[in-house]
Enzyme design. Structure first.
Site, PDB file in Angstrom:
ATOM      1  N   HIS A   1      -5.737  -6.515  -1.634  1.00 43.61           N
ATOM      2  CA  HIS A   1      -4.653  -5.661  -1.171  1.00 43.61           C
ATOM      3  C   HIS A   1      -3.465  -6.433  -0.598  1.00 43.61           C
ATOM      4  CE1 HIS A   1      -3.733  -1.473  -0.952  1.00 43.61           C
ATOM      5  NE2 HIS A   1      -3.533  -1.448   0.337  1.00 43.61           N
TER       6      HIS A   1
ATOM      7  N   SER B   1       0.848  -1.188   0.000  1.00 43.88           N
ATOM      8  CA  SER B   1       0.000   0.000   0.000  1.00 43.88           C
ATOM      9  C   SER B   1       0.890   1.247   0.000  1.00 43.88           C
ATOM     10  CB  SER B   1      -0.949  -0.032   1.202  1.00 43.88           C
ATOM     11  OG  SER B   1      -1.985   0.901   1.047  1.00 43.88           O
TER      12      SER B   1
ATOM     13  N   ASP C   1      -8.293  -5.779  -5.966  1.00 43.01           N
ATOM     14  CA  ASP C   1      -7.921  -4.690  -5.068  1.00 43.01           C
ATOM     15  C   ASP C   1      -8.281  -3.349  -5.697  1.00 43.01           C
ATOM     16  OD1 ASP C   1      -6.755  -2.971  -3.261  1.00 43.01           O
ATOM     17  OD2 ASP C   1      -4.698  -3.392  -3.891  1.00 43.01           O
TER      18      ASP C   1
END
Length: 511
Positions: free
Chosen positions: A469, A191, A444
């Site tokens: 993710h 991320s 995602d």
């Protein structure tokens, strides 16, 4: 309102975190890619039955503190410092092995340590020394203590400062631990942490040999992405989970809730049917309800793992499936629809069933640092995420930079530099960089700003079906889809190739 691991919020609309907001991998159903259906549509009421997951398999760590430079780019503040926390695991380390360095993101570093397994699995094979570094202004690495989030102190919270922190920490480790002096460094991150891992290799190639940047939306910026794609991917996740699920949610936002709210006792009916701790009484309260529920749907899409997990909130396996089962468990009456909608969104906040009502002010997760992230979202991490209420299951809310800026100026007294990050790190013109793996899960939402096509032989994009993710960074699990198993194997082969080439060059230099 600017949120945060819209790292992840509305990036987040947060998010704005993550994330990462961060946060994390999508569910996968059977091997043929279909989602497994829930046998019990009322699982939420007994959700604790499906939340029994084994303790984190992460090995023990030693907590260390590094005296870090406060401002790397202002000589007039030298030698001001702060204490940066980092975690160390050397149980697999063999002299001559690499240094695996996790580039901490927007939250407590312990949470990322306990939810990241790939570096440990590889360390056992490669004899690596492992370091998880905490990002300044998050967790316990607070330069100004309780005053860290005040202005102007919080201005020192930025990706540039964090990367300089990481470079200084690694330089110190190599200087003080003889066995690490010549160790090649591999950076890991997911991320926002994945963005940092990629930028770390770009900006400090003399320190980092290569990086695995998982679910790193380095293109989620103005002029580089379609800002509405994020919401469309969330919608597709729910649409694939169960027929009629996303259309039910869309109707609740655009028809049912507005219609009920317009009736004489509408707010009272909504508050009672949805078991709100504090009743809403006006349109502002309805806006808050919209954001509370949307945040839940977004994060369940991001953390839609095929097994129970509690990184952000305790959730059952395949939470999108579970949410859709609750959404569709209504008889068509208005009250039944309100109850179903509340339970579908509330799964994110109360999967254990321990709360008697829903608190619209409840935080996304105790593991994420929203205060610092909100500042970053208002200064440099400007993600132009919007929605139109037609191609997505939400309501019309296009990204409005002017309104976004006004909110930032009101809260922090700063105007966002929407074009700064692309200027600083290259945007989509990064062909001169090398040794970076960009992995993205098809399910995602953050793939909307990810690098999904390989740029060169050493800038490799890995697109993972049936994953959300940065699932590839988590510990291996029997429930993992084969696509994730294959992605991890490809990543290992690439990183091993970097290390082999490094070793060969060192041998030539020694001749």
């Amino acid at each position: 309102r600017v949120h945060g691991d819209f790292t992840l919020s509305l990036m987040h609309r947060a998010l704005v975190a993550t994330l990462a907001a961060v946060v994390m991998a999508l569910l996968v159903g059977a091997a043929d890619g279909r989602r497994a259906s829930l046998r019990d549509p009322h699982a939420f009421r007994r959700a604790s039955d499906g939340l029994s997951s084994s303790p984190s398999p992460s090995p023990p760590y030693a907590t260390k503190w590094f005296t870090q430079t406060l401002d790397h780019f202002n000589m007039f503040t030298q030698p001001q410092t702060y204490q940066q926390r980092y975690l160390v695991n050397d149980q697999y380390f063999v002299a001559g092995g690499p240094l695996f360095f996790y580039t901490g993101n927007e939250g407590d570093i312990v949470a990322f340590y306990e939810n990241t397994g790939l570096p440990f699995e590889w360390a056992q094979k490669m004899g690596a020394y492992i370091v998880f570094a905490e990002h300044r202004f998050y967790g316990e690495s607070l330069p100004f203590g309780n005053n860290s989030f005040n202005t102007p102190q919080v201005a020192l919270c930025s990706a540039e400062q964090a990367l300089a922190d990481y470079a200084a920490l690694i330089t110190s480790l190599k200087a003080t631990i003889p066995e690490l002096a010549d160790a090649p460094v591999i950076a890991f991150g997911g991320s926002y942490g994945g963005m940092l891992a990629a930028w770390f290799r770009m900006k400090y190639p003399n320190i980092v040999l290569g990086s695995l940047a998982a679910s790193a939306p380095i293109l989620e910026f103005v002029g580089l992405c379609n800002g509405e794609e994020f919401s469309e991917i969330v919608t597709a996740d729910f649409a694939q989970a169960a027929a009629g699920c996303s259309s039910f949610i869309q109707a609740m936002y655009n028809k049912v809730l507005p219609s009920v709210a317009a009736t004489p006792n509408g707010f009272e009916l909504i508050s009672e049917a949805m078991s709100l701790c504090t009743p809403i009484t006006n349109s502002s309260g309805l806006d808050e309800l919209f954001e509370w529920s949307q945040t839940a749907f977004l994060y369940m899409a991001m953390t839609d793992y095929p097994y129970p997990a509690d990184f952000l909130q305790p959730l059952p396996a395949n939470p999108v499936n579970a949410s859709c089962a609750l959404a569709l468990a209504n008889n068509g009456s208005v009250e039944s629809q309100l109850v179903a909608f509340a339970q579908a969104a509330g799964l994110f906040y109360n999967a254990t069933g321990s709360e008697a009502c829903f608190d619209l002010s409840q935080s996304i997760s105790a593991n994420l640092g929203m205060a610092a992230w909100n500042y970053q979202a208002c200064s440099e991490m400007v993600f132009p995420i919007g929605q139109n209420g037609q191609s997505d299951m939400f309501w019309p809310a296009p990204f409005d930079l002017k309104a976004y800026s006004a909110g930032c100026e009101a809260e922090f007294g700063v105007a966002p530099r929407a074009d700064w990050i692309p200027q600083l790190y290259g945007g989509n013109a990064i062909a001169t960089a090398s040794n970076i793996i960009f992995s993205n899960g098809v399910l995602d939402p953050w793939i909307s700003g990810g690098v999904t096509t390989s740029i060169s032989e050493s800038l490799v994009a890995i697109v993972i079906e049936h994953a959300a993710h940065h699932l590839d960074l988590r510990w291996s699990d029997p429930a993992d889809p084969q696509s994730v198993v294959a992605a991890r194997a490809q990543e290992l082969t690439i990183v091993q190739g970097w290390l082999d080439e490094f070793a060969s060059e060192r041998r030539r230099d020694d001749l």
